[in-house]
Design a protein around this motif. Structure first.
Motif, mmCIF file in Angstrom:
data_model
loop_
_atom_site.group_PDB
_atom_site.id
_atom_site.type_symbol
_atom_site.label_atom_id
_atom_site.label_comp_id
_atom_site.label_asym_id
_atom_site.label_seq_id
_atom_site.Cartn_x
_atom_site.Cartn_y
_atom_site.Cartn_z
ATOM 1 N N GLN A 105 -7.552 1.563 -4.489
ATOM 2 C CA GLN A 105 -5.805 1.422 -3.791
ATOM 3 C C GLN A 105 -5.334 0.352 -3.446
ATOM 4 O O GLN A 105 -4.119 -0.870 -3.629
ATOM 5 N N ILE A 106 -7.004 -0.363 -2.941
ATOM 6 C CA ILE A 106 -5.811 -2.135 -2.070
ATOM 7 C C ILE A 106 -5.833 -3.027 -3.826
ATOM 8 O O ILE A 106 -4.654 -3.953 -3.856
ATOM 9 N N LEU A 107 -6.327 -2.807 -4.897
ATOM 10 C CA LEU A 107 -6.281 -3.448 -6.394
ATOM 11 C C LEU A 107 -4.861 -2.935 -6.517
ATOM 12 O O LEU A 107 -4.428 -3.319 -7.257
ATOM 13 N N GLY A 108 -4.638 -1.776 -7.275
ATOM 14 C CA GLY A 108 -3.561 -1.441 -7.791
ATOM 15 C C GLY A 108 -1.750 -1.688 -6.505
ATOM 16 O O GLY A 108 -0.715 -1.770 -6.937
ATOM 17 N N CYS A 109 -2.036 -2.026 -5.034
ATOM 18 C CA CYS A 109 -1.451 -2.029 -4.220
ATOM 19 C C CYS A 109 -0.842 -3.409 -4.045
ATOM 20 O O CYS A 109 -0.159 -4.454 -4.623
ATOM 21 N N MET A 110 -2.319 -4.509 -4.732
ATOM 22 C CA MET A 110 -2.128 -5.612 -5.022
ATOM 23 C C MET A 110 -0.532 -6.278 -6.523
ATOM 24 O O MET A 110 0.273 -6.638 -6.322
ATOM 25 N N LEU A 111 -1.292 -5.084 -7.415
ATOM 26 C CA LEU A 111 -0.902 -5.582 -8.259
ATOM 27 C C LEU A 111 0.647 -5.236 -8.439
ATOM 28 O O LEU A 111 1.750 -5.417 -8.678
ATOM 29 N N GLY A 112 0.769 -3.907 -7.508
ATOM 30 C CA GLY A 112 2.452 -3.627 -7.579
ATOM 31 C C GLY A 112 3.313 -4.568 -6.862
ATOM 32 O O GLY A 112 4.233 -4.383 -6.825
ATOM 33 N N VAL A 113 2.499 -5.010 -5.422
ATOM 34 C CA VAL A 113 3.797 -6.081 -4.875
ATOM 35 C C VAL A 113 3.908 -7.011 -5.666
ATOM 36 O O VAL A 113 5.010 -7.941 -5.766
ATOM 37 N N ALA A 134 -0.243 -2.545 4.128
ATOM 38 C CA ALA A 134 0.081 -3.498 4.598
ATOM 39 C C ALA A 134 -0.278 -4.665 4.154
ATOM 40 O O ALA A 134 0.204 -5.610 4.795
ATOM 41 N N ILE A 135 -1.267 -4.970 3.915
ATOM 42 C CA ILE A 135 -2.396 -5.795 3.033
ATOM 43 C C ILE A 135 -1.158 -6.145 2.331
ATOM 44 O O ILE A 135 -0.854 -7.374 1.939
ATOM 45 N N ALA A 136 -0.325 -5.006 1.153
ATOM 46 C CA ALA A 136 0.341 -5.782 0.116
ATOM 47 C C ALA A 136 1.247 -6.069 0.088
ATOM 48 O O ALA A 136 1.597 -7.121 -0.278
ATOM 49 N N ARG A 137 2.100 -5.566 1.368
ATOM 50 C CA ARG A 137 3.468 -5.625 1.594
ATOM 51 C C ARG A 137 3.443 -7.095 3.143
ATOM 52 O O ARG A 137 4.042 -8.196 3.275
ATOM 53 N N THR A 138 2.035 -8.173 2.750
ATOM 54 C CA THR A 138 2.449 -9.322 3.209
ATOM 55 C C THR A 138 2.499 -9.835 3.028
ATOM 56 O O THR A 138 2.653 -11.696 2.796
ATOM 57 N N PHE A 139 2.235 -9.824 1.565
ATOM 58 C CA PHE A 139 2.607 -10.619 -0.471
ATOM 59 C C PHE A 139 4.561 -10.960 -0.779
ATOM 60 O O PHE A 139 4.597 -10.704 -1.661
#
Length: 219
Positions: A92-100, A176-181
């Protein structure tokens, strides 16, 4: 191991597309209008529709959690095996980071850029507690009715949540983590991100307690 790979891929792809939809629709809206209300409408419709489709597609593979606190809630209530939880959360975290990163790239922004959008205050903190509590209760309350009901319920709830909460209902620490970037309409200042995640944790804990009382007790 084969099933773990399937679960990881399902959660990774779903989380990636979820954040691409959230951030990408926000960036598109910024390109088309200066009206904040119109931006929020565009972002809301895209997110709600995207959630419905993604949950419908991936529910039969991994359960379509796309959210570490949903996965933790499922583990606490015995609906997800503990040994699978690390695979879910990392996906989930890695996917969200790639998404952003992809959403930023699509709209000619830096792949990762720290947001300066402030989202602070006790009113926002409480709002995010309630947003997460509501999301997880709705998931548990609709599960017995099948994946289409869950998908529709979650999509519609988050659509509403964008408007009735001052936090705009993130209800998801990986998001939330992803949207920080992203330095965009949908971003969140890194100083505010930990408070969002804490609020979401509190909301999840309360929601699990309520769900056990309302939806998980045998008659």
């Amino acid at each position: 191991m084969k099933n773990k790979s399937r679960y990881f891929l399902s959660e990774f792809i779903g989380s990636c597309f979820l954040v691409m939809i959230i951030v990408g629709s926000g960036l598109m809206a910024e390109n088309l209008t200066n009206d904040i209300a119109v931006m929020l409408i565009a972002n809301t419709i895209a997110t709600g529709a995207g959630l419905f489709v993604l949950i419908t597609v991936f529910a039969d593979v991994s359960g379509a959690h796309f959210n570490p606190f949903v996965s933790i809630a499922m583990t606490i209530t015995g609906k997800l095996k503990k040994r699978l939880l690390p695979f879910y959360i990392s996906a989930q975290i890695l996917g969200c980071m790639l998404g952003v990163a992809l959403a930023n790239f699509f709209f000619e922004h830096q792949i990762f850029e720290l947001s300066t959008k402030s989202r602070d205050g006790i009113y926002i903190f409480v709002s995010e507690i309630v947003a997460t509590l509501g999301l997880i209760m709705i998931i548990f309350g609709s599960m017995k009715s099948g994946k289409i009901t869950v998908a529709a319920s979650v999509g519609l709830y988050i659509t509403a949540g964008y408007w009735f909460t001052s936090s705009t209902s993130f209800a998801n620490p990986a998001v939330a983590i992803a949207r920080t970037f992203t330095e965009s309409f949908t971003g969140i200042n890194y100083l505010n991100t930990p408070f969002y995640i804490l609020a979401e944790l509190i909301g999840m804990i309360i929601a699990v307690f309520i769900a056990k009382k309302l939806f998980l007790q045998k008659n």
